[in-house]
Motif scaffolding. Structure first.
Motif, PDB file in Angstrom:
ATOM      1  N   VAL A   2     -55.286  -4.903  -1.007  1.00 30.36           N
ATOM      2  CA  VAL A   2     -55.415  -3.684  -0.203  1.00 30.36           C
ATOM      3  C   VAL A   2     -54.205  -2.775  -0.441  1.00 30.36           C
ATOM      4  CG1 VAL A   2     -55.525  -2.791   2.167  1.00 30.36           C
ATOM      5  CG2 VAL A   2     -56.838  -4.828   1.538  1.00 30.36           C
ATOM      6  N   ILE A   3     -53.041  -3.365  -0.527  1.00 25.21           N
ATOM      7  CA  ILE A   3     -51.825  -2.565  -0.772  1.00 25.21           C
ATOM      8  C   ILE A   3     -51.958  -1.826  -2.096  1.00 25.21           C
ATOM      9  CG2 ILE A   3     -49.341  -2.722  -1.289  1.00 25.21           C
ATOM     10  CD1 ILE A   3     -49.197  -4.996   0.765  1.00 25.21           C
ATOM     11  N   ALA A  23     -61.387  -3.902  -1.640  1.00 27.71           N
ATOM     12  CA  ALA A  23     -60.261  -4.845  -1.558  1.00 27.71           C
ATOM     13  C   ALA A  23     -60.363  -5.681  -0.280  1.00 27.71           C
ATOM     14  CB  ALA A  23     -58.942  -4.079  -1.601  1.00 27.71           C
ATOM     15  N   TRP A  24     -60.695  -5.046   0.827  1.00 29.40           N
ATOM     16  CA  TRP A  24     -60.852  -5.802   2.083  1.00 29.40           C
ATOM     17  C   TRP A  24     -62.029  -6.772   1.968  1.00 29.40           C
ATOM     18  CZ3 TRP A  24     -57.436  -6.396   5.756  1.00 29.40           C
ATOM     19  CH2 TRP A  24     -56.517  -5.382   6.057  1.00 29.40           C
ATOM     20  N   LEU A  25     -63.131  -6.315   1.388  1.00 29.27           N
ATOM     21  CA  LEU A  25     -64.305  -7.186   1.259  1.00 29.27           C
ATOM     22  C   LEU A  25     -63.969  -8.402   0.390  1.00 29.27           C
ATOM     23  CD1 LEU A  25     -67.002  -4.390   0.790  1.00 29.27           C
ATOM     24  CD2 LEU A  25     -66.869  -5.974   2.733  1.00 29.27           C
ATOM     25  N   THR A  40     -60.915  -0.778  10.241  1.00 21.15           N
ATOM     26  CA  THR A  40     -62.253  -0.982   9.672  1.00 21.15           C
ATOM     27  C   THR A  40     -62.187  -2.059   8.593  1.00 21.15           C
ATOM     28  OG1 THR A  40     -62.761   1.325  10.096  1.00 21.15           O
ATOM     29  CG2 THR A  40     -64.163   0.198   8.494  1.00 21.15           C
ATOM     30  N   GLY A  41     -61.134  -2.017   7.796  1.00 24.49           N
ATOM     31  CA  GLY A  41     -60.962  -2.993   6.720  1.00 24.49           C
ATOM     32  C   GLY A  41     -60.912  -4.416   7.246  1.00 24.49           C
ATOM     33  N   MET A  92     -52.935   3.408  -4.839  1.00 23.05           N
ATOM     34  CA  MET A  92     -53.714   4.312  -5.697  1.00 23.05           C
ATOM     35  C   MET A  92     -54.168   5.533  -4.898  1.00 23.05           C
ATOM     36  SD  MET A  92     -57.161   3.581  -7.957  1.00 23.05           S
ATOM     37  CE  MET A  92     -58.270   4.950  -8.351  1.00 23.05           C
ATOM     38  N   SER A  93     -54.592   5.316  -3.645  1.00 18.89           N
ATOM     39  CA  SER A  93     -55.021   6.442  -2.787  1.00 18.89           C
ATOM     40  C   SER A  93     -53.876   7.428  -2.616  1.00 18.89           C
ATOM     41  CB  SER A  93     -55.436   5.955  -1.398  1.00 18.89           C
ATOM     42  OG  SER A  93     -56.329   4.907  -1.470  1.00 18.89           O
ATOM     43  N   LEU A  94     -52.693   6.872  -2.368  1.00 14.50           N
ATOM     44  CA  LEU A  94     -51.516   7.708  -2.144  1.00 14.50           C
ATOM     45  C   LEU A  94     -51.173   8.505  -3.401  1.00 14.50           C
ATOM     46  CD1 LEU A  94     -49.630   7.942   0.310  1.00 14.50           C
ATOM     47  CD2 LEU A  94     -48.080   6.351  -0.825  1.00 14.50           C
TER      48      LEU A  94
END
Ligand SMILES: C[S@@+](CC[C@H](N)C(=O)[O-])C[C@H]1O[C@@H](n2cnc3c(N)ncnc32)[C@H](O)[C@@H]1O
Length: 187
Positions: free
Chosen positions: A11-12, A58-60, A31-32, A17-19
């Motif tokens: 997740v990190i 990633a959470w899944l 939610t994750g 990547m989002s950042l």
């Protein structure tokens, strides 16, 4: 109160990547954590519509048993290929495709509808994608104590219809003060 549990490494990576890409639509951690918990109960194949930068996937993956397949589809080529590279060794299958292409890998034990067009798709089409006892998860609703549920003063039809459909056992779970998630299980 003790500190919240640390974020999983996968997740990190996805949040990083989002950042880096200035991507603001990533799933929130509340939610994750719910996704990971639900995934932990699933065998077979879990699918996600709308990969983004891979946070939901990633959470899944973090929650699901090792043998459970996780597959996700993203329409945007740069995002899809970026996440493919990021998860190249992590047992997450990333498709650069419209979410409807996931149908070739159905039925799913859990389907996370996280692309606008998937959330608004006819339930007749969605139900075909999940096995009996399979879960459908939709996020980003505004918590509302009334029935029918309202969003910005109007009836939230998507939520109302998912929660009223007799083919599912469903619940609206408030995961944070300002956001709720629908879980619908196919009877
Ligand atoms: C809310 S974001 C997904 C966030 C991600 N699931 C997460 O957990 O961080 C929605 C994503 O769906 C993608 N999308 C939109 N339409 C799509 C479609 N028809 N098929 C696949 N992906 C789509 C968008 O490009 C966007 O990245």
């Amino acid at each position: 109160m003790s500190a919240p549990p640390q974020l999983p490494e996968l997740v990190i990576r996805a949040l990083r990547m989002s950042l880096e890409r200035g991507y603001v639509q990533a799933s929130r951690s509340e939610t994750g954590r719910l996704l990971a918990t639900l995934a932990a109960t699933r065998t077979g194949t879990i699918a996600e519509c709308g990969t983004g930068c891979g946070v939901g996937a990633a959470w899944l993956r973090t929650g699901a048993p090792k043998q459970t397949r996780v597959i996700t589809a993203e329409l945007d080529p740069e995002l899809a290929h970026g996440v493919m590279d990021m998860f190249a060794h992590d047992d997450i299958d990333v498709m650069h495709a419209d979410w409807t292409s996931l149908a070739e890998h159905a039925p799913f034990s859990l389907l996370f509808l996280d692309a606008g067009s998937a959330k608004g798709a006819p339930r007749e089409d969605i139900i075909e994608l999940v096995e009996e006892g399979g879960m459908i998860v939709l996020d980003d609703f505004t918590p509302c104590p009334s029935w029918p549920p309202l969003d910005q003063g109007r009836v939230d039809r998507v939520r109302q219809e998912w929660l009223s459909d007799e083919r599912f056992v469903s619940v609206d779970v408030m995961v944070a003060e300002d956001t709720s998630v629908i879980i619908a299980v196919r009877r």
